[in-house]
Design an enzyme around this catalytic site. Structure first.
Site, PDB file in Angstrom:
ATOM      1  N   LYS A 123      57.574 -39.874 -41.968  1.00  0.00           N
ATOM      2  CA  LYS A 123      57.772 -38.722 -42.871  1.00  0.00           C
ATOM      3  C   LYS A 123      59.161 -38.773 -43.495  1.00  0.00           C
ATOM      4  O   LYS A 123      59.732 -37.762 -43.883  1.00  0.00           O
ATOM      5  CB  LYS A 123      57.575 -37.406 -42.117  1.00  0.00           C
ATOM      6  CG  LYS A 123      56.155 -37.189 -41.592  1.00  0.00           C
ATOM      7  CD  LYS A 123      55.173 -36.916 -42.724  1.00  0.00           C
ATOM      8  CE  LYS A 123      53.768 -36.645 -42.175  1.00  0.00           C
ATOM      9  NZ  LYS A 123      52.757 -36.603 -43.251  1.00  0.00           N
TER      10      LYS A 123
ATOM     11  N   LEU B  91      64.329 -31.102 -46.053  1.00  0.00           N
ATOM     12  CA  LEU B  91      63.436 -30.150 -45.379  1.00  0.00           C
ATOM     13  C   LEU B  91      62.015 -30.697 -45.317  1.00  0.00           C
ATOM     14  O   LEU B  91      61.530 -31.277 -46.294  1.00  0.00           O
ATOM     15  CB  LEU B  91      63.440 -28.827 -46.174  1.00  0.00           C
ATOM     16  CG  LEU B  91      62.487 -27.730 -45.699  1.00  0.00           C
ATOM     17  CD1 LEU B  91      62.921 -27.164 -44.351  1.00  0.00           C
ATOM     18  CD2 LEU B  91      62.428 -26.604 -46.744  1.00  0.00           C
TER      19      LEU B  91
ATOM     20  N   LEU C 238      58.782 -30.437 -46.130  1.00  0.00           N
ATOM     21  CA  LEU C 238      58.085 -29.595 -47.112  1.00  0.00           C
ATOM     22  C   LEU C 238      56.644 -29.317 -46.694  1.00  0.00           C
ATOM     23  O   LEU C 238      56.076 -28.283 -47.063  1.00  0.00           O
ATOM     24  CB  LEU C 238      58.120 -30.271 -48.491  1.00  0.00           C
ATOM     25  CG  LEU C 238      59.526 -30.392 -49.114  1.00  0.00           C
ATOM     26  CD1 LEU C 238      59.492 -31.296 -50.352  1.00  0.00           C
ATOM     27  CD2 LEU C 238      60.081 -29.023 -49.462  1.00  0.00           C
TER      28      LEU C 238
ATOM     29  N   GLY D 212      68.032 -31.543 -48.059  1.00  0.00           N
ATOM     30  CA  GLY D 212      68.658 -31.298 -46.757  1.00  0.00           C
ATOM     31  C   GLY D 212      69.224 -32.560 -46.125  1.00  0.00           C
ATOM     32  O   GLY D 212      70.093 -32.478 -45.250  1.00  0.00           O
TER      33      GLY D 212
ATOM     34  N   GLU E  63      72.604 -32.538 -47.300  1.00  0.00           N
ATOM     35  CA  GLU E  63      73.341 -31.476 -46.590  1.00  0.00           C
ATOM     36  C   GLU E  63      73.766 -31.974 -45.206  1.00  0.00           C
ATOM     37  O   GLU E  63      74.879 -31.698 -44.746  1.00  0.00           O
ATOM     38  CB  GLU E  63      72.464 -30.226 -46.487  1.00  0.00           C
ATOM     39  CG  GLU E  63      72.200 -29.628 -47.868  1.00  0.00           C
ATOM     40  CD  GLU E  63      71.301 -28.404 -47.848  1.00  0.00           C
ATOM     41  OE1 GLU E  63      70.196 -28.489 -47.263  1.00  0.00           O
ATOM     42  OE2 GLU E  63      71.689 -27.362 -48.411  1.00  0.00           O
TER      43      GLU E  63
ATOM     44  N   GLU F 275      65.768 -29.585 -55.169  1.00  0.00           N
ATOM     45  CA  GLU F 275      65.189 -28.292 -54.778  1.00  0.00           C
ATOM     46  C   GLU F 275      64.627 -27.526 -55.976  1.00  0.00           C
ATOM     47  O   GLU F 275      63.559 -26.914 -55.889  1.00  0.00           O
ATOM     48  CB  GLU F 275      66.240 -27.431 -54.056  1.00  0.00           C
ATOM     49  CG  GLU F 275      66.483 -27.813 -52.605  1.00  0.00           C
ATOM     50  CD  GLU F 275      67.470 -28.960 -52.426  1.00  0.00           C
ATOM     51  OE1 GLU F 275      67.825 -29.620 -53.432  1.00  0.00           O
ATOM     52  OE2 GLU F 275      67.886 -29.195 -51.285  1.00  0.00           O
TER      53      GLU F 275
ATOM     54  N   GLY G  31      69.540 -24.752 -48.753  1.00  0.00           N
ATOM     55  CA  GLY G  31      69.688 -23.751 -47.686  1.00  0.00           C
ATOM     56  C   GLY G  31      70.356 -24.319 -46.453  1.00  0.00           C
ATOM     57  O   GLY G  31      70.484 -23.638 -45.438  1.00  0.00           O
TER      58      GLY G  31
HETATM   59  C1  1HE Z   1      57.724 -35.753 -46.536  1.00  0.00           C
HETATM   60  C2  1HE Z   1      58.944 -35.453 -47.195  1.00  0.00           C
HETATM   61  C3  1HE Z   1      59.479 -34.148 -47.033  1.00  0.00           C
HETATM   62  C4  1HE Z   1      58.398 -37.487 -47.661  1.00  0.00           C
HETATM   63  N1  1HE Z   1      58.806 -33.281 -46.258  1.00  0.00           N
HETATM   64  N2  1HE Z   1      57.101 -34.859 -45.780  1.00  0.00           N
HETATM   65  N3  1HE Z   1      63.422 -33.291 -50.615  1.00  0.00           N
HETATM   66  C5  1HE Z   1      62.564 -33.850 -51.485  1.00  0.00           C
HETATM   67  O1  1HE Z   1      62.193 -33.253 -52.461  1.00  0.00           O
HETATM   68  C6  1HE Z   1      62.116 -35.257 -51.148  1.00  0.00           C
HETATM   69  C7  1HE Z   1      60.619 -35.418 -51.239  1.00  0.00           C
HETATM   70  N4  1HE Z   1      60.243 -36.798 -50.908  1.00  0.00           N
HETATM   71  C8  1HE Z   1      60.306 -37.823 -51.813  1.00  0.00           C
HETATM   72  O2  1HE Z   1      60.739 -37.651 -52.946  1.00  0.00           O
HETATM   73  C9  1HE Z   1      59.860 -39.170 -51.332  1.00  0.00           C
HETATM   74  O3  1HE Z   1      59.008 -38.993 -50.236  1.00  0.00           O
HETATM   75  C10 1HE Z   1      61.016 -40.098 -50.906  1.00  0.00           C
HETATM   76  C11 1HE Z   1      61.789 -40.531 -52.155  1.00  0.00           C
HETATM   77  C12 1HE Z   1      61.968 -39.424 -49.925  1.00  0.00           C
HETATM   78  C13 1HE Z   1      60.425 -41.339 -50.197  1.00  0.00           C
HETATM   79  O4  1HE Z   1      59.462 -41.991 -51.026  1.00  0.00           O
HETATM   80  P1  1HE Z   1      58.504 -43.072 -50.357  1.00  0.00           P
HETATM   81  O5  1HE Z   1      57.671 -43.646 -51.478  1.00  0.00           O
HETATM   82  O6  1HE Z   1      59.281 -44.011 -49.519  1.00  0.00           O
HETATM   83  O7  1HE Z   1      57.562 -42.272 -49.332  1.00  0.00           O
HETATM   84  P2  1HE Z   1      56.357 -41.288 -49.666  1.00  0.00           P
HETATM   85  O8  1HE Z   1      55.090 -42.066 -49.805  1.00  0.00           O
HETATM   86  O9  1HE Z   1      56.681 -40.342 -50.749  1.00  0.00           O
HETATM   87  O10 1HE Z   1      56.300 -40.418 -48.340  1.00  0.00           O
HETATM   88  C14 1HE Z   1      55.906 -40.995 -47.100  1.00  0.00           C
HETATM   89  C15 1HE Z   1      55.446 -39.843 -46.238  1.00  0.00           C
HETATM   90  O11 1HE Z   1      56.552 -38.997 -45.954  1.00  0.00           O
HETATM   91  C16 1HE Z   1      54.380 -38.975 -46.910  1.00  0.00           C
HETATM   92  O12 1HE Z   1      53.541 -38.466 -45.902  1.00  0.00           O
HETATM   93  P3  1HE Z   1      52.040 -39.053 -45.713  1.00  0.00           P
HETATM   94  O13 1HE Z   1      51.479 -38.256 -44.561  1.00  0.00           O
HETATM   95  O14 1HE Z   1      51.347 -38.831 -47.023  1.00  0.00           O
HETATM   96  O15 1HE Z   1      52.209 -40.530 -45.401  1.00  0.00           O
HETATM   97  C17 1HE Z   1      55.213 -37.859 -47.476  1.00  0.00           C
HETATM   98  O16 1HE Z   1      54.474 -36.656 -47.660  1.00  0.00           O
HETATM   99  C18 1HE Z   1      56.237 -37.682 -46.375  1.00  0.00           C
HETATM  100  N5  1HE Z   1      57.429 -37.014 -46.844  1.00  0.00           N
HETATM  101  N6  1HE Z   1      59.332 -36.548 -47.896  1.00  0.00           N
HETATM  102  C19 1HE Z   1      57.654 -33.658 -45.656  1.00  0.00           C
HETATM  103  N7  1HE Z   1      60.649 -33.766 -47.589  1.00  0.00           N
HETATM  104  C20 1HE Z   1      67.311 -26.084 -45.685  1.00  0.00           C
HETATM  105  S1  1HE Z   1      66.731 -26.195 -47.203  1.00  0.00           S
HETATM  106  C21 1HE Z   1      66.720 -27.861 -47.622  1.00  0.00           C
HETATM  107  C22 1HE Z   1      66.055 -28.037 -48.933  1.00  0.00           C
HETATM  108  C23 1HE Z   1      65.342 -29.350 -49.014  1.00  0.00           C
HETATM  109  O17 1HE Z   1      65.656 -30.275 -48.328  1.00  0.00           O
HETATM  110  S2  1HE Z   1      64.060 -29.430 -50.134  1.00  0.00           S
HETATM  111  C24 1HE Z   1      63.381 -31.045 -49.888  1.00  0.00           C
HETATM  112  C25 1HE Z   1      64.029 -32.005 -50.800  1.00  0.00           C
END
Ligand code: 1HE
Length: 261
Positions: free
Chosen positions: A24, A63, A65, A110, A113, A133, A141
């Protein structure tokens, strides 16, 4: 101590804490945050520096998500969750032990962060930073408005969030998010080398460096100078001050010169 989402291992007086939820992308859910807190709360007293690393292709996707969507948190639940992140990241930043982050791949939301709570950030050339975000309909957050804004400036952070701009490792270095770019694939080795160097400092000096400089930066000049004199007085009475100064006096301490760097 065994964890589900991370590992914690001692290498001499260095503790290596490794995010271990590669499937993840090391996204941080409630359980992982608790483990992170536990890992930093239970550092043995012999530990002089921590290396914070991550398994898999990315350092941290921020986070969880999926969990956030499933939980559909209320405003007050999300506020409490954010405050838990603040508590844990504060422990990392102000726990008194230098923390060196070894970054690679995505360091986003995060994840940035978390990285911003570390004292030194070493980055693989694959590293990139983003605060996506706004595109997800949420907001930072986990302390970015304080830590990231103070590193890169509030103006840069506003632009980064509004546009979803992705900073590569060089842009991150220019803005102060990266202190050292490692050779490809070598960020952990570089972080360990830095950690060993840092661990050789007097522990009380390291305590003063990681706890007081960021806090004094938020004070007025008069308060800051007063706080600095108190901190210096405490450090000055540390147990190994005389021995270390003696090494300078008898000329056995290496000189401060470029070739020593
Ligand atoms: C996740 C998450 C996640 C991946 N929560 N499951 N963060 C974001 O907006 C980042 C969102 N993620 C991405 O843009 C991409 O996943 C990545 C660039 C980080 C990685 O890409 P990649 O091609 O290596 O992997 P993928 O195929 O997108 O993801 C692999 C798995 O990880 C997939 O799950 P699967 O069950 O389908 O295999 C994704 O759903 C999972 N995954 N990122 C949950 N973030 C205190 S407030 C803080 C505010 C925040 O942090 S907002 C989040 C910002």
């Amino acid at each position: 101590m065994t964890y589900r989402y991370m590992t914690s291992a001692l290498d001499g007086d260095i503790c290596v804490v490794t995010l271990d939820r590669a499937d993840k992308r090391n996204a941080i859910g409630d359980a992982m945050l608790e483990e992170l807190e536990q890992a930093f709360a239970s550092l043995p007293s012999t530990v002089k520096a921590v290396v914070l690393a991550a398994n898999g292709p990315h350092f941290c996707a921020g986070l969880d998500l999926g969990e956030h969507h499933a939980k559909a948190r209320s405003a007050s639940e999300f506020m409490h969750m954010c405050q838990a992140w603040h508590r844990v990241f504060d422990r990392i930043q102000y726990g008194g032990i230098p923390v060196i982050a070894a970054l690679h791949g995505a360091v986003v939301g995060g994840g940035l962060e978390l990285a911003a709570a570390a004292h030194i950030r070493v980055a693989d050339p694959s590293t990139y930073f983003a605060l996506p975000e706004g595109q997800k309909g949420i907001f930072t957050g986990g302390g970015a408005t304080v830590r990231v804004a103070r590193i890169i400036s509030a103006s840069r952070m506003v632009e980064m969030m509004l546009t979803g701009r992705i900073l590569d490792v060089q842009a991150g270095a220019t803005l102060g998010l990266v202190h050292e770019v490692s050779a490809p694939g070598a960020c952990l080795a570089s972080a360990m080398a830095i950690a060993k160097k840092v661990a050789a400092n007097a522990s009380l000096s390291n305590y003063a460096i990681v706890t007081s400089i960021s806090r004094i930066a938020e004070m007025s000049s008069a308060e800051g100078l007063f706080a600095e004199s108190l901190m210096a007085a405490v450090v000055q009475t540390g147990t190994d001050v005389q021995a270390r100064l003696g090494s300078f006096v008898d000329k056995s301490l290496p000189k401060v010169a470029l070739q020593e760097a």
